[in-house]
Design a protein around this motif. Sequence first.
Motif, PDB file in Angstrom:
ATOM      1  N   ALA A  13       5.811  10.770  15.225  1.00 57.75           N
ATOM      2  CA  ALA A  13       5.597   9.632  14.328  1.00 57.75           C
ATOM      3  C   ALA A  13       6.229   9.934  12.975  1.00 57.75           C
ATOM      4  O   ALA A  13       6.058  11.026  12.430  1.00 57.75           O
ATOM      5  CB  ALA A  13       4.111   9.374  14.160  1.00 57.75           C
ATOM      6  N   PRO A  14       6.973   8.966  12.407  1.00 50.38           N
ATOM      7  CA  PRO A  14       7.578   9.202  11.096  1.00 50.38           C
ATOM      8  C   PRO A  14       6.508   9.227  10.013  1.00 50.38           C
ATOM      9  O   PRO A  14       5.440   8.628  10.154  1.00 50.38           O
ATOM     10  CB  PRO A  14       8.518   8.006  10.908  1.00 50.38           C
ATOM     11  CG  PRO A  14       7.955   6.946  11.786  1.00 50.38           C
ATOM     12  CD  PRO A  14       7.296   7.651  12.931  1.00 50.38           C
ATOM     13  N   THR A  15       6.815   9.890   8.943  1.00 47.30           N
ATOM     14  CA  THR A  15       5.904   9.941   7.810  1.00 47.30           C
ATOM     15  C   THR A  15       5.998   8.626   7.061  1.00 47.30           C
ATOM     16  O   THR A  15       7.085   8.202   6.664  1.00 47.30           O
ATOM     17  CB  THR A  15       6.289  11.096   6.867  1.00 47.30           C
ATOM     18  OG1 THR A  15       6.445  12.279   7.631  1.00 47.30           O
ATOM     19  CG2 THR A  15       5.235  11.303   5.806  1.00 47.30           C
ATOM     20  N   PRO A  16       4.873   7.939   6.889  1.00 47.83           N
ATOM     21  CA  PRO A  16       4.936   6.653   6.181  1.00 47.83           C
ATOM     22  C   PRO A  16       5.287   6.880   4.720  1.00 47.83           C
ATOM     23  O   PRO A  16       4.928   7.906   4.136  1.00 47.83           O
ATOM     24  CB  PRO A  16       3.520   6.083   6.327  1.00 47.83           C
ATOM     25  CG  PRO A  16       2.653   7.262   6.589  1.00 47.83           C
ATOM     26  CD  PRO A  16       3.513   8.288   7.283  1.00 47.83           C
ATOM     27  N   PRO A  17       5.988   5.915   4.109  1.00 49.05           N
ATOM     28  CA  PRO A  17       6.320   6.059   2.691  1.00 49.05           C
ATOM     29  C   PRO A  17       5.059   5.965   1.838  1.00 49.05           C
ATOM     30  O   PRO A  17       4.094   5.292   2.209  1.00 49.05           O
ATOM     31  CB  PRO A  17       7.263   4.887   2.407  1.00 49.05           C
ATOM     32  CG  PRO A  17       6.961   3.899   3.475  1.00 49.05           C
ATOM     33  CD  PRO A  17       6.493   4.671   4.668  1.00 49.05           C
ATOM     34  N   LYS A  18       5.105   6.630   0.726  1.00 51.98           N
ATOM     35  CA  LYS A  18       3.971   6.576  -0.183  1.00 51.98           C
ATOM     36  C   LYS A  18       3.950   5.218  -0.871  1.00 51.98           C
ATOM     37  O   LYS A  18       4.969   4.758  -1.384  1.00 51.98           O
ATOM     38  CB  LYS A  18       4.070   7.676  -1.232  1.00 51.98           C
ATOM     39  CG  LYS A  18       3.914   9.052  -0.647  1.00 51.98           C
ATOM     40  CD  LYS A  18       3.980  10.107  -1.727  1.00 51.98           C
ATOM     41  CE  LYS A  18       3.829  11.480  -1.125  1.00 51.98           C
ATOM     42  NZ  LYS A  18       3.951  12.534  -2.133  1.00 51.98           N
ATOM     43  N   LEU A  19       2.819   4.607  -0.859  1.00 47.91           N
ATOM     44  CA  LEU A  19       2.663   3.316  -1.506  1.00 47.91           C
ATOM     45  C   LEU A  19       2.446   3.541  -2.989  1.00 47.91           C
ATOM     46  O   LEU A  19       1.516   4.232  -3.388  1.00 47.91           O
ATOM     47  CB  LEU A  19       1.467   2.558  -0.919  1.00 47.91           C
ATOM     48  CG  LEU A  19       1.186   1.194  -1.509  1.00 47.91           C
ATOM     49  CD1 LEU A  19       2.359   0.250  -1.272  1.00 47.91           C
ATOM     50  CD2 LEU A  19      -0.071   0.616  -0.910  1.00 47.91           C
ATOM     51  N   GLU A  20       3.350   2.984  -3.769  1.00 45.25           N
ATOM     52  CA  GLU A  20       3.231   3.103  -5.212  1.00 45.25           C
ATOM     53  C   GLU A  20       2.995   1.718  -5.793  1.00 45.25           C
ATOM     54  O   GLU A  20       3.864   0.862  -5.742  1.00 45.25           O
ATOM     55  CB  GLU A  20       4.503   3.708  -5.812  1.00 45.25           C
ATOM     56  CG  GLU A  20       4.751   5.131  -5.382  1.00 45.25           C
ATOM     57  CD  GLU A  20       5.998   5.707  -6.014  1.00 45.25           C
ATOM     58  OE1 GLU A  20       6.370   5.263  -7.110  1.00 45.25           O
ATOM     59  OE2 GLU A  20       6.598   6.588  -5.395  1.00 45.25           O
ATOM     60  N   LEU A  21       1.821   1.516  -6.269  1.00 42.48           N
ATOM     61  CA  LEU A  21       1.503   0.238  -6.890  1.00 42.48           C
ATOM     62  C   LEU A  21       2.012   0.244  -8.321  1.00 42.48           C
ATOM     63  O   LEU A  21       1.737   1.166  -9.081  1.00 42.48           O
ATOM     64  CB  LEU A  21      -0.002  -0.003  -6.867  1.00 42.48           C
ATOM     65  CG  LEU A  21      -0.615  -0.148  -5.483  1.00 42.48           C
ATOM     66  CD1 LEU A  21      -2.128  -0.289  -5.597  1.00 42.48           C
ATOM     67  CD2 LEU A  21      -0.032  -1.339  -4.765  1.00 42.48           C
ATOM     68  N   VAL A  22       2.763  -0.768  -8.649  1.00 42.63           N
ATOM     69  CA  VAL A  22       3.279  -0.894 -10.000  1.00 42.63           C
ATOM     70  C   VAL A  22       2.323  -1.782 -10.774  1.00 42.63           C
ATOM     71  O   VAL A  22       2.017  -2.899 -10.363  1.00 42.63           O
ATOM     72  CB  VAL A  22       4.695  -1.508  -9.985  1.00 42.63           C
ATOM     73  CG1 VAL A  22       5.210  -1.697 -11.388  1.00 42.63           C
ATOM     74  CG2 VAL A  22       5.625  -0.644  -9.174  1.00 42.63           C
TER      75      VAL A  22
END
Length: 183
Positions: A35-44
């Motif tokens: 499974a690929p590593t999900p991108p980090k969610l960065e809330l702006v």
Amino acid sequence: MRGVARVFSLFNVVSAGLLAASVVALQAVQRPPVAPTPPKLELVERTPLKVKVYFTDAKVQLLKPETRTLMVAKSNARAVAQAALNVWAAGPYDRSLLGAVPAKTAPPKVYLRGQHFFVDMPAAYANLRYGTSGERMLLCTITRTLLEERGEDVTFLLGGENVETLGHLDLREPYTRKDCADQ
């Protein structure tokens, strides 16, 4: 001894090797993929910012400001200017004022170099057929909106190109606050 030689003949050894290779290949193919590593969610974080957006009166003679609260992710001048022109293109809240462009018209793109704004109006703005006063209001509402807080001048482009005129008005020189002060 002869029986052992038949078991380890060249054909049998090669066949056993191919069988072992096919079993390993089959196991590799049947393994589920990693499974690929999900991108980090960065809330702006969006911050509210009050700006004056200019529209015209019903007679298309005076510029009237409307204070709007924009939610901007970045508080740099270009992002604020683009957000202001997006609101400008959407039109005024006050029904006594008129928007400079028809509803649902695409807003111009804004670029900033130092203290100089460059506004790239969509090519459709050339077909608005407003007449001199309407064209002047179009350019002055943009100019006053952008130069309210900062900037020296606004250079207008049409469809990504330098043009000499927009209808009846000269676009060869940048517009300043002074050019739209008598409105």
